[in-house]
Design a protein around this motif. Structure first.
Motif, short mmCIF file in Angstrom:
data_model
loop_
_atom_site.label_atom_id
_atom_site.label_comp_id
_atom_site.label_asym_id
_atom_site.label_seq_id
_atom_site.Cartn_x
_atom_site.Cartn_y
_atom_site.Cartn_z
N SER A 85 0.85 -1.20 0.00
CA SER A 85 0.00 0.00 0.00
C SER A 85 0.88 1.25 0.00
N PRO A 86 0.32 2.40 -0.39
CA PRO A 86 1.12 3.63 -0.40
C PRO A 86 1.20 4.25 0.99
N LEU A 87 2.15 5.18 1.14
CA LEU A 87 2.36 5.83 2.43
C LEU A 87 2.74 7.29 2.21
N SER A 88 2.24 8.13 3.07
CA SER A 88 2.66 9.52 3.08
C SER A 88 2.74 9.99 4.53
N LEU A 89 3.93 10.43 4.93
CA LEU A 89 4.13 10.99 6.26
C LEU A 89 4.52 12.45 6.11
N GLY A 90 4.04 13.28 7.04
CA GLY A 90 4.29 14.71 6.92
C GLY A 90 4.95 15.32 8.13
N CYS A 91 5.54 16.47 7.88
CA CYS A 91 6.26 17.19 8.93
C CYS A 91 6.19 18.68 8.60
N THR A 92 5.80 19.50 9.57
CA THR A 92 5.83 20.94 9.35
C THR A 92 6.61 21.61 10.48
N LYS A 96 10.39 29.14 12.15
CA LYS A 96 11.76 29.21 11.66
C LYS A 96 11.72 29.31 10.15
N SER A 97 12.39 30.29 9.60
CA SER A 97 12.40 30.48 8.16
C SER A 97 13.52 29.67 7.53
N SER A 98 13.18 28.92 6.49
CA SER A 98 14.14 28.16 5.68
C SER A 98 15.09 27.29 6.51
N PRO A 99 14.56 26.44 7.36
CA PRO A 99 15.44 25.55 8.12
C PRO A 99 15.97 24.42 7.23
N ASN A 100 17.03 23.78 7.67
CA ASN A 100 17.43 22.50 7.08
C ASN A 100 16.50 21.44 7.66
N LEU A 101 16.03 20.54 6.83
CA LEU A 101 15.08 19.51 7.28
C LEU A 101 15.64 18.12 6.99
N TYR A 102 15.26 17.17 7.85
CA TYR A 102 15.81 15.81 7.76
C TYR A 102 14.73 14.78 8.07
N TRP A 103 14.87 13.61 7.45
CA TRP A 103 14.11 12.44 7.86
C TRP A 103 15.07 11.38 8.39
N TYR A 104 14.72 10.86 9.57
CA TYR A 104 15.46 9.76 10.17
C TYR A 104 14.51 8.58 10.37
N GLN A 139 19.18 4.50 0.73
CA GLN A 139 18.10 4.03 -0.14
C GLN A 139 17.27 2.99 0.59
N LEU A 140 16.01 3.29 0.81
CA LEU A 140 15.13 2.33 1.47
C LEU A 140 13.82 2.21 0.68
N ASN A 141 13.87 2.47 -0.63
CA ASN A 141 12.66 2.47 -1.46
C ASN A 141 11.64 3.47 -0.93
N LEU A 142 12.13 4.61 -0.49
CA LEU A 142 11.30 5.71 -0.04
C LEU A 142 11.71 6.95 -0.81
N SER A 143 10.82 7.93 -0.83
CA SER A 143 11.15 9.21 -1.44
C SER A 143 10.71 10.33 -0.52
N LEU A 203 7.48 12.46 3.45
CA LEU A 203 8.13 11.17 3.17
C LEU A 203 7.08 10.24 2.60
N SER A 204 7.39 9.55 1.53
CA SER A 204 6.36 8.73 0.89
C SER A 204 6.94 7.55 0.15
N THR A 205 6.04 6.63 -0.16
CA THR A 205 6.34 5.52 -1.04
C THR A 205 5.04 5.04 -1.66
N GLU A 206 5.13 4.45 -2.84
CA GLU A 206 3.94 3.93 -3.49
C GLU A 206 3.64 2.50 -3.06
N LYS A 207 4.70 1.81 -2.59
CA LYS A 207 4.52 0.41 -2.21
C LYS A 207 5.32 0.11 -0.96
N LEU A 208 4.62 -0.12 0.12
CA LEU A 208 5.29 -0.41 1.38
C LEU A 208 5.83 -1.83 1.42
N LEU A 209 6.96 -1.98 2.08
CA LEU A 209 7.55 -3.29 2.36
C LEU A 209 7.48 -3.55 3.85
N LEU A 210 7.57 -4.80 4.22
CA LEU A 210 7.60 -5.14 5.65
C LEU A 210 8.75 -4.41 6.36
#
Lengths: 111, 115
Positions: free
Chosen positions: B17-24, B28-36, B61-65, B76-83
């Motif tokens: 299934s697809p996935l979309s995670l968000g973060c706002t 703070k103006s123009s921060p550096n942003l990260y996903w862990y 690379q974890l098949n995420l974008s 953070l998202s993917t079209e096809k989740l893996l276990l």
């Protein structure tokens, strides 16, 4: 690759006892940051300490960069200190904001 | 004061299934942003970083974008989740410059279970 080793892996303390958590890293670090992770998952920054000693309340962070080690001292532990403590290292040439995390020290403080 | 908000708090999804995670980030103006990402019981690993709108760099690379459609938003998202995608996803920010520029501040995370 860059390695970050934390010790001990876990620690059980009686309330009031002190704790010393160690962090050793494999290459010259440009920054060291200590985090506390609540049992529920939230990650809180405790110290950003690339070198020297810093104090906050009952916590003391010491980093000796040329010896590739850091430590976190917790004095007079409390049950609310229970959780996981991570050491994270930034290396020159790593991706922006990339911190290499150790495996963590799980601390349990019993009353 | 800066605040970082992640959504959802938790997700249970089926493999494929697809996935979309968000973060706002507010305040703070123009921060550096990260996903862990953190595997259950494991340590944290950086996935992506972004220094400006529309620009995202992949670290592992974890098949995420990931995308940064707005200055204060990181997706953070993917079209096809893996276990193997199960775990805890954390968004973080840092200042662009200044004495604390290299300190990372994390959101409260999203716990993902893939079945």
């Amino acid at each position: 690759g860059q390695q970050v080793q934390q010790s001990p892996a876990s620690l059980v303390l009686q309330e009031g006892e002190n704790a010393e958590l160690q962090c050793n890293f494999s290459s010259t670090a440009t920054r060291l940051q200590w985090f506390y992770q609540h049992p529920g998952g939230r990650l809180v920054s405790l110290f950003y300490n690339p070198s020297g000693t810093k104090h906050t309340g009952r916590l003391t962070s010491t980093t000796v960069t040329n010896e590739r080690r850091g430590s976190l001292h917790i004095s007079s532990s409390q049950t609310t200190d229970s959780g996981t403590y991570f050491c994270a290292i930034g290396y020159r040439g790593s991706a922006l904001g990339r911190l290499h995390f150790g495996a963590g020290t799980q601390l349990i403080v019993i009353p | 004061a800066q605040t970082i908000h992640q959504w959802p708090v938790a997700e249970i999804k089926a493999v494929g299934s697809p996935l979309s995670l968000g973060c706002t980030i507010k305040g703070k103006s123009s921060p550096n942003l990260y996903w862990y990402w953190q595997a259950t019981g494991g340590t944290l690993q950086q996935l992506f970083y972004s220094i400006t709108v529309g620009q995202v760099e992949s670290v592992v690379q974890l098949n995420l974008s990931a995308s940064r459609p707005k200055d204060d938003q990181f997706i953070l998202s993917t079209e096809k989740l893996l276990l193997s995608h199960s775990g805890f996803y954390l968004c973080a920010w840092s200042l662009v410059w200044g004495p604390s520029a290299e300190t990372l501040y994390f959101g409260s995370g999203t716990r993902l279970t893939v079945l």
